[in-house]
Design a protein around this motif. Sequence first.
Motif, PDB file in Angstrom:
ATOM      1  N   LEU A  94       7.716  -4.893  11.371  1.00 19.51           N
ATOM      2  CA  LEU A  94       6.531  -5.154  10.560  1.00 19.51           C
ATOM      3  C   LEU A  94       6.562  -4.172   9.399  1.00 19.51           C
ATOM      4  N   ILE A  95       6.535  -4.698   8.175  1.00 19.41           N
ATOM      5  CA  ILE A  95       6.641  -3.852   6.981  1.00 19.41           C
ATOM      6  C   ILE A  95       5.377  -3.981   6.131  1.00 19.41           C
ATOM      7  N   PHE A  96       4.895  -2.834   5.670  1.00 19.07           N
ATOM      8  CA  PHE A  96       3.746  -2.759   4.768  1.00 19.07           C
ATOM      9  C   PHE A  96       4.164  -1.999   3.511  1.00 19.07           C
ATOM     10  N   PRO A  97       3.628  -2.360   2.347  1.00 20.32           N
ATOM     11  CA  PRO A  97       3.845  -1.505   1.177  1.00 20.32           C
ATOM     12  C   PRO A  97       2.997  -0.244   1.346  1.00 20.32           C
ATOM     13  N   THR A  98       3.465   0.864   0.811  1.00 16.31           N
ATOM     14  CA  THR A  98       2.694   2.103   0.921  1.00 16.31           C
ATOM     15  C   THR A  98       1.607   2.110  -0.146  1.00 16.31           C
ATOM     16  N   THR A  99       0.566   1.348   0.130  1.00 22.52           N
ATOM     17  CA  THR A  99      -0.642   1.350  -0.687  1.00 22.52           C
ATOM     18  C   THR A  99      -1.738   1.913   0.202  1.00 22.52           C
ATOM     19  N   THR A 100      -2.900   2.148  -0.340  1.00 23.77           N
ATOM     20  CA  THR A 100      -3.995   2.669   0.479  1.00 23.77           C
ATOM     21  C   THR A 100      -4.294   1.719   1.632  1.00 23.77           C
ATOM     22  N   ARG A 101      -4.411   0.422   1.326  1.00 21.20           N
ATOM     23  CA  ARG A 101      -4.690  -0.562   2.380  1.00 21.20           C
ATOM     24  C   ARG A 101      -3.496  -0.717   3.327  1.00 21.20           C
ATOM     25  N   GLY A 102      -2.292  -0.694   2.782  1.00 22.81           N
ATOM     26  CA  GLY A 102      -1.101  -0.844   3.613  1.00 22.81           C
ATOM     27  C   GLY A 102      -0.961   0.265   4.637  1.00 22.81           C
ATOM     28  N   ARG A 103      -1.197   1.502   4.206  1.00 25.26           N
ATOM     29  CA  ARG A 103      -1.106   2.640   5.132  1.00 25.26           C
ATOM     30  C   ARG A 103      -2.184   2.538   6.212  1.00 25.26           C
ATOM     31  N   ASP A 104      -3.379   2.168   5.803  1.00 22.50           N
ATOM     32  CA  ASP A 104      -4.488   2.012   6.736  1.00 22.50           C
ATOM     33  C   ASP A 104      -4.155   0.965   7.802  1.00 22.50           C
ATOM     34  N   LEU A 105      -3.690  -0.191   7.351  1.00 19.00           N
ATOM     35  CA  LEU A 105      -3.362  -1.277   8.278  1.00 19.00           C
ATOM     36  C   LEU A 105      -2.171  -0.949   9.158  1.00 19.00           C
ATOM     37  N   ALA A 106      -1.188  -0.247   8.623  1.00 17.81           N
ATOM     38  CA  ALA A 106      -0.021   0.123   9.421  1.00 17.81           C
ATOM     39  C   ALA A 106      -0.448   0.986  10.608  1.00 17.81           C
ATOM     40  N   GLY A 107      -1.281   1.975  10.342  1.00 18.58           N
ATOM     41  CA  GLY A 107      -1.753   2.859  11.409  1.00 18.58           C
ATOM     42  C   GLY A 107      -2.598   2.138  12.448  1.00 18.58           C
ATOM     43  N   LEU A 108      -3.544   1.321  11.982  1.00 15.28           N
ATOM     44  CA  LEU A 108      -4.395   0.574  12.915  1.00 15.28           C
ATOM     45  C   LEU A 108      -3.575  -0.430  13.731  1.00 15.28           C
ATOM     46  N   SER A 109      -2.655  -1.110  13.079  1.00 13.31           N
ATOM     47  CA  SER A 109      -1.823  -2.093  13.770  1.00 13.31           C
ATOM     48  C   SER A 109      -0.936  -1.411  14.800  1.00 13.31           C
TER      49      SER A 109
END
Length: 166
Positions: A94-109
């Motif tokens: 699962l890959i997220f861009p390192t944006t504010t929302r991306g970092r937030d979602l990566a951690g929660l996920s």
Amino acid sequence: MASKVIVYIDQFKGQAIPASWEALGAGIKLAGQLGGEVAALVAGEGAQAIASQAFQYGASQVFYSEDATLTDFRPEPYAALVVKVVKEQGAEVLIFPTTTRGRDLAGLSAADLGSGVMPDVTALEVQDGKVVATRPVYSGKLISQTRSSASPQIITTRIRAFEAPQ
């Protein structure tokens, strides 16, 4: 069975954040090395139009939701959607861009999936069927290579470290 890579496409008011296409480029390359396919995940207002763009950028599948609860970004419903899609699709990465929302979602996920996050990655490769992520540490003074034994392997890609697909 081929590996599935899912890339979260971050967007704001119906416009994809450019770093999302870079993350998709990283996902396409990684899926090729794993012998699998890449899917994009888009949520929020205007998701359907961005889903069409994701196909143009090379995603083999796209999942999107324009549910009313996703109109404004709130981490919990977005993370619930990400986790649901990852579980249903059996994604290994699962890959997220390192944006504010991306970092937030990566951690929660990661917390919801019982996994960890390899943050701010600048290079990806596959060794022995596992993703090896290269990332700077100590303010960029050192470079670290990490791999995760957890599944799915969750990664955030550093902005401008990867090329967006043509």
